[in-house]
Design an enzyme around this catalytic site. Sequence first.
Site, PDB file in Angstrom:
ATOM      1  N   TRP A  42      75.619 -81.736  30.386  1.00 20.00           N
ATOM      2  CA  TRP A  42      74.952 -80.433  30.213  1.00 20.00           C
ATOM      3  C   TRP A  42      74.334 -80.247  28.825  1.00 20.00           C
ATOM      4  O   TRP A  42      74.915 -80.628  27.810  1.00 20.00           O
ATOM      5  CB  TRP A  42      76.008 -79.344  30.426  1.00 20.00           C
ATOM      6  N   ASN A  44      72.276 -76.735  26.733  1.00 23.66           N
ATOM      7  CA  ASN A  44      71.477 -75.511  26.711  1.00 23.66           C
ATOM      8  C   ASN A  44      70.734 -75.426  25.388  1.00 23.66           C
ATOM      9  O   ASN A  44      69.866 -76.295  25.140  1.00 23.66           O
ATOM     10  CB  ASN A  44      72.256 -74.252  27.143  1.00 23.66           C
ATOM     11  N   ASP A  45      70.986 -74.457  24.536  1.00 24.67           N
ATOM     12  CA  ASP A  45      70.104 -74.186  23.388  1.00 24.67           C
ATOM     13  C   ASP A  45      69.880 -75.380  22.448  1.00 24.67           C
ATOM     14  O   ASP A  45      70.834 -76.094  22.135  1.00 24.67           O
ATOM     15  CB  ASP A  45      70.716 -73.096  22.497  1.00 24.67           C
ATOM     16  N   GLN A  61      73.251 -77.588  22.184  1.00 24.67           N
ATOM     17  CA  GLN A  61      74.461 -77.135  22.864  1.00 24.67           C
ATOM     18  C   GLN A  61      74.763 -78.145  23.963  1.00 24.67           C
ATOM     19  O   GLN A  61      73.902 -78.442  24.799  1.00 24.67           O
ATOM     20  CB  GLN A  61      74.240 -75.742  23.478  1.00 24.67           C
ATOM     21  N   TRP A  69      78.206 -76.031  31.956  1.00 27.08           N
ATOM     22  CA  TRP A  69      78.495 -75.397  30.673  1.00 27.08           C
ATOM     23  C   TRP A  69      79.998 -75.422  30.394  1.00 27.08           C
ATOM     24  O   TRP A  69      80.801 -75.197  31.304  1.00 27.08           O
ATOM     25  CB  TRP A  69      77.959 -73.959  30.715  1.00 27.08           C
ATOM     26  N   SER A 106      75.708 -71.824  19.109  1.00 27.92           N
ATOM     27  CA  SER A 106      74.412 -72.105  18.488  1.00 27.92           C
ATOM     28  C   SER A 106      74.360 -71.743  17.008  1.00 27.92           C
ATOM     29  O   SER A 106      75.069 -70.854  16.544  1.00 27.92           O
ATOM     30  CB  SER A 106      73.318 -71.356  19.242  1.00 27.92           C
ATOM     31  N   ASP A 173      74.969 -66.800  16.674  1.00 35.20           N
ATOM     32  CA  ASP A 173      73.737 -67.580  16.564  1.00 35.20           C
ATOM     33  C   ASP A 173      73.037 -67.430  15.201  1.00 35.20           C
ATOM     34  O   ASP A 173      71.857 -67.051  15.120  1.00 35.20           O
ATOM     35  CB  ASP A 173      72.770 -67.233  17.710  1.00 35.20           C
ATOM     36  N   GLU A 225      70.373 -62.494  21.629  1.00 38.29           N
ATOM     37  CA  GLU A 225      70.942 -63.767  21.191  1.00 38.29           C
ATOM     38  C   GLU A 225      69.895 -64.530  20.385  1.00 38.29           C
ATOM     39  O   GLU A 225      68.710 -64.216  20.415  1.00 38.29           O
ATOM     40  CB  GLU A 225      71.316 -64.638  22.403  1.00 38.29           C
TER      41      GLU A 225
HETATM   42  C1  FRU Z   1      72.265 -68.725  24.441  1.00 35.57           C
HETATM   43  C2  FRU Z   1      73.746 -68.748  24.131  1.00 35.57           C
HETATM   44  C3  FRU Z   1      74.013 -68.450  22.678  1.00 35.57           C
HETATM   45  C4  FRU Z   1      75.343 -69.133  22.441  1.00 35.57           C
HETATM   46  C5  FRU Z   1      75.212 -70.364  23.306  1.00 35.57           C
HETATM   47  C6  FRU Z   1      76.507 -70.831  23.906  1.00 35.57           C
HETATM   48  O1  FRU Z   1      71.919 -69.460  25.563  1.00 35.57           O
HETATM   49  O2  FRU Z   1      74.421 -67.847  24.978  1.00 35.57           O
HETATM   50  O3  FRU Z   1      74.034 -67.071  22.381  1.00 35.57           O
HETATM   51  O4  FRU Z   1      75.531 -69.447  21.090  1.00 35.57           O
HETATM   52  O5  FRU Z   1      74.293 -70.051  24.336  1.00 35.57           O
HETATM   53  O6  FRU Z   1      76.340 -72.029  24.611  1.00 35.57           O
END
Ligand code: FRU
Length: 506
Positions: A42, A44-45, A61, A69, A106, A173, A225
């Site tokens: 996985w 994400n950010d 991430q 996740w 993040s 963040d 965020e």
């Molecule tokens: C945004 C978020 C951030 C956080 C991260 C956790 O997608 O929710 O606010 O730091 O992903 O994975």
Amino acid sequence: MNKIKLLSLGLISLAGNVFAQEKAVPTPHWRPAYHFTPPANWTNDPNGLVFLNGEFNLYYQHNPFENKWGHMSWGHATSKDLIAWKHLPVAIPEVITKDTTTWIYSGSVVLDKSNTSGFGINGKPPLVAIFTADQPKQKKESQFIAYSNDGGLSYKQYSHNPVIDLNMHDFRDPNVFWYQPTQQWIMTVSMVDDHMVRFYGSKNLKDWNKLSDFGPAGFTKNGWECPSLLPLVVDGNPDNIKWVLFVSSGGEHGPLIQYFVGDFDGITFKSVNETNKVLKVDYGDAFYAAIAWRDAPENKKILLGWLQNGRQETYPWKGQMSIPHDLSLKTTGDGLVLNQLPSVFVTRALHKYATGKVIEKTNIDINGAGLKLPGNGNAYWIDAEFDIRNARKAGFNVVGKAGTDKKVTLGYDAEKQLLFVDCTGSEKDNKSPENLIQTAPMKAINGIVKVKVLLDRSSLEVFGNDGEKVISTMIYPDKDATGLALFSEGAAVVKSLKMWNLNRGE
Ligand code: FRU
């Protein structure tokens, strides 16, 4: 995670579990050829984007163990051209002790050139990561730092963490940069449920003082965020700088990144827009949590976002990054607005990755459906210019499946004055009904509309009129759905078309 997303991630991961146990079917035909994905599991950010020693560093991430996740850690990769990525070991792993689990949420990375933090050794400046430590057992988020003395490969946690602790659940963040006029580091960080960005200042990255708050403003229906603040050049004039504050949140129908244009004096950010005005970075349903590279060459401000998958599973990875965008500001009838083009570092390198001859055509008349283009795989890039003076609509049918009506249609609707991506023909299972047709208001200029189509197997990014509008989305065509054709309603002329085939093996 805002609550909506947590909920949807919860559902997705539930579905993901069932999926993982029953049929973890590899999906190589959805693995992008020229966008970043982790080798497995996985993402994400994007996090800690920093340019160092000729290389773009990308932290992200990452769940190093599963294709969903969780176990949040920072994955790491580097690139010289923003297309080919070298995958490196996890740079900041989750920390598990008897009492606490600390997830590495993040944040950002800075090169501490003058060693203000004192973390440097032997005269070598350290890299310092500033991120949110999410501690689920304590239901707490606070800001931590960690430093690297090996060029960003590994980080040591600072022994006096946290550096900012408000004893809050949703506070995250941090994004940090050096502000020359007041000789200090500035942090933007999200007061998620208050729909506010808080600014902090520090001389040494360890001791932080509150400077000011911005917000609530613009879109406030969901938690804020991933804030970040960038100075951008207006109308190409390097002496004219305005500051842009970016904030991500769940929008009406999926992710939304809004931005505010204004002035920053080292303490306070003041928006020049009306408080309730909502300016969107992207008009699609995928682009989220974007931040920019620090210290990029040629003073470029390059934004990178996460493209959310929505409902579809991919395997053995899940999640991908957008094409990096070069940012600037433009004066328009609607005031100062963001302009975004695929980064020049990407376009300069395209020829290296193009297979076969780059197709170049001029003055193609289209009237109706069907002028086929040689699409032999779903990884390509098209730059096209349409004369739509006598047409109601013009554009491309992509990912067409022979013998069926399956396709995605994109282009310009001259009657409604919209750039559009219409996924009704093949994405009904993957998108909610309100996201099947995605549009951005845009005007033709003297009857001409410019469209860039970046199709990369499961991602589709459409840039209109030299970066005035962007629609990014994810699509999941069948393996053999690779049809590509021009189309129009009414008579359109393609003034020019250039197409790079970017297909390559996994
Ligand atoms: C945004 C978020 C951030 C956080 C991260 C956790 O997608 O929710 O606010 O730091 O992903 O994975």
